[in-house]
Scaffold this active site. Sequence first.
Site, PDB file in Angstrom:
ATOM      1  N   LYS A 271     -26.898 -21.829 -56.781  1.00 40.94           N
ATOM      2  CA  LYS A 271     -27.808 -20.837 -57.354  1.00 40.94           C
ATOM      3  C   LYS A 271     -29.217 -21.396 -57.482  1.00 40.94           C
ATOM      4  O   LYS A 271     -30.174 -20.652 -57.581  1.00 40.94           O
ATOM      5  CB  LYS A 271     -27.337 -20.446 -58.758  1.00 40.94           C
ATOM      6  CG  LYS A 271     -25.999 -19.770 -58.785  1.00 40.94           C
ATOM      7  CD  LYS A 271     -25.636 -19.344 -60.190  1.00 40.94           C
ATOM      8  CE  LYS A 271     -24.215 -18.791 -60.184  1.00 40.94           C
ATOM      9  NZ  LYS A 271     -23.879 -18.037 -61.360  1.00 40.94           N
ATOM     10  N   ARG A 272     -29.315 -22.686 -57.516  1.00 44.60           N
ATOM     11  CA  ARG A 272     -30.624 -23.299 -57.733  1.00 44.60           C
ATOM     12  C   ARG A 272     -31.529 -23.187 -56.508  1.00 44.60           C
ATOM     13  O   ARG A 272     -32.718 -23.438 -56.599  1.00 44.60           O
ATOM     14  CB  ARG A 272     -30.452 -24.769 -58.108  1.00 44.60           C
ATOM     15  CG  ARG A 272     -29.866 -24.992 -59.485  1.00 44.60           C
ATOM     16  CD  ARG A 272     -29.822 -26.453 -59.843  1.00 44.60           C
ATOM     17  NE  ARG A 272     -28.907 -27.189 -58.982  1.00 44.60           N
ATOM     18  CZ  ARG A 272     -27.602 -27.283 -59.182  1.00 44.60           C
ATOM     19  NH1 ARG A 272     -27.065 -26.687 -60.208  1.00 44.60           N
ATOM     20  NH2 ARG A 272     -26.835 -27.957 -58.367  1.00 44.60           N
TER      21      ARG A 272
END
Length: 564
Positions: A271-272
Amino acid sequence: MSFHTFASVRESQAVPEEVVTRFAPSPTGYLHVGGGRTALFNWLWARRTGGRFILRIEDTDQKRNTPTAAQQVMTDLRWLGIDWDEGPDVGGPNGPYCQSERRDLYDRHIRQLLDEGKAYYCFETSEDLDAMRQEAETRKTGFVFRRPEQFPSEQDAQKARAEGRPVTVRFAIPQDGPIVVNDLVRGQISFNPAELADFIILKSDGFPTYNFACVVDDRLMEVTHVLRGQEHLMNTPGQQALWQAMFPDAPLPKYAHMSVTVSDSGGKLSKRERPKALRTAIQALPDLDTAILAQVGGISEEEVQTFLAGESVPDMPAIDAIAKHIGVHLPEINIVDFCKSGYLPETLVNFLALLGWNPGDQREVMRAEELIESFDLARLTKSNSLFDRQKLIAFNTEYLRMLPGEKVLGHLKAYLTEVQSPLLKADDETLLRIIRLCEGARTLEDIDNKSRFLFVEDDKIEFDEKAVKKVLLKAGALDVLQVVRDRLARMDEYTEQALEEMLRGLAEEKQVGLGKVAQPLRVALCGTTISLSIFDSVNLLGKERTLARIDAALERFRNQVQSE
RNA sequence: GGCCCCAUCGUCUAGGCAGGUCUAGGACACCGGGUUUUCAACCCGGCGACAGGGGUUCGAAUCCCCUUGGGGCUACCA
């Protein structure tokens, strides 16, 4: 709703004749592709075998859960076309389906484990543990929590609680021989229990840990197959030992650890990546104005600063808004990202299914029904796979082409709503017509981009600087445009065919390619060089609006040509 | 560092478990050409892989070992 007691569970001879799978996300945000794939595989297996598919919300971490996340995850699953037979919203015989609502169940099992001497109390603080880990690291040895000679008593626990010290419970991993996991994908894997830590099963806030709750629930919900990512492989010996300690008579669920989906930037898709990509893009900006970024993102300037310093991450809407403003395309990570980029759910399902699985023949484009028919655990792939966005686009192009117009229409409307396109003003009939004219489009975004000019107010056309310079300001371009305008004005029959004749005729007269005529016209009408075929563009816009836009462009850019 | 998993074109993979039919097949990407009013799409052609080293065997992409490389885990997250 009846809860199984520990005793009754033990007595029941579970013979899993029916396949039961589950998807057990933690509600920490949007569903991301990896989660979507896990859900899909579990769903496919349940549907393939005629079994049941359960959605279970693993909300045992109070710090990380957000109230709307479970809803969001369900929305994303539904968008993909994945449905569940039991879950928090639809209920089912073995509910509730949110772990936070099952605490009495976990407590009962913990109690039993404690009473049987299979688990023990612990009073170390997080700081104590950190220090122990630190020390182990300096000695360059792996850290394994050392089990006390004698387990603390109930009185010790009470005393610790009274003193305000944290009380946790750890599972004592049986040390009587190697723990062998029989994985459906990887075969037999043997673990040395001495190297497995006695992990915490009850946190000091009274909530169970994932590793514990998941075992209890898999048993009580009669789960027969656990398909999950390889990142869970190391949890398996512990979970298996726990299962055998609590449910010695029940057969273990079958585990299948699937390959991890990795990103082109290295590790597993995370997700980063989105915020990271945005940060990089902002830092590459020639002139950085944090005040404006803060404004478009709806966050404080300070948040922008800390974000750029790599110290914080704004929430998704802010990231999306800022990315849109500076015009960068962020890599899609969450399922909704794909929706917002104009991908079809059918595409994603098909593509995800092929990440770590294949039907064994040379088919690639397969609809959900076909996937279900062909799905087989024996064909799960062992090695990690890279998420290839180019191939995804190729798949989407294919689906856009082969799906019936009505189907695309539904997806297109959802997409237009998502991005708030002016095209939303079009009626279904027009939209359907546009879809037909956009044959070969790769995403719904392409369709929107090519045709939204039709629904933008005549005086709100945004002119793309590059397009204007490259096309409109070229020598003679405006003169051609003027001629086009005059001939257009004289046409009584304004049909696609007549338009084509006129424009082609003009190009021939002037002894130039059609592009010399079509491009200036296109930019005058759309502001960009990208639109439907020029004949369709002019035709759909209508005579009046076409003339108005040409006049406006003529007026606006005549001066510029002269002043340059 | 420790534990665990994995290894065929740039990418996803077929073939591997039951060794010969593999001068290794497909798809995406890429390159060249065609079509063309933009962006796409489309058509034709091409490039391109068994990580390395040892074994076993008449024979290895396929079985075994080592090396190397990649990945995962190593939380009172899930």
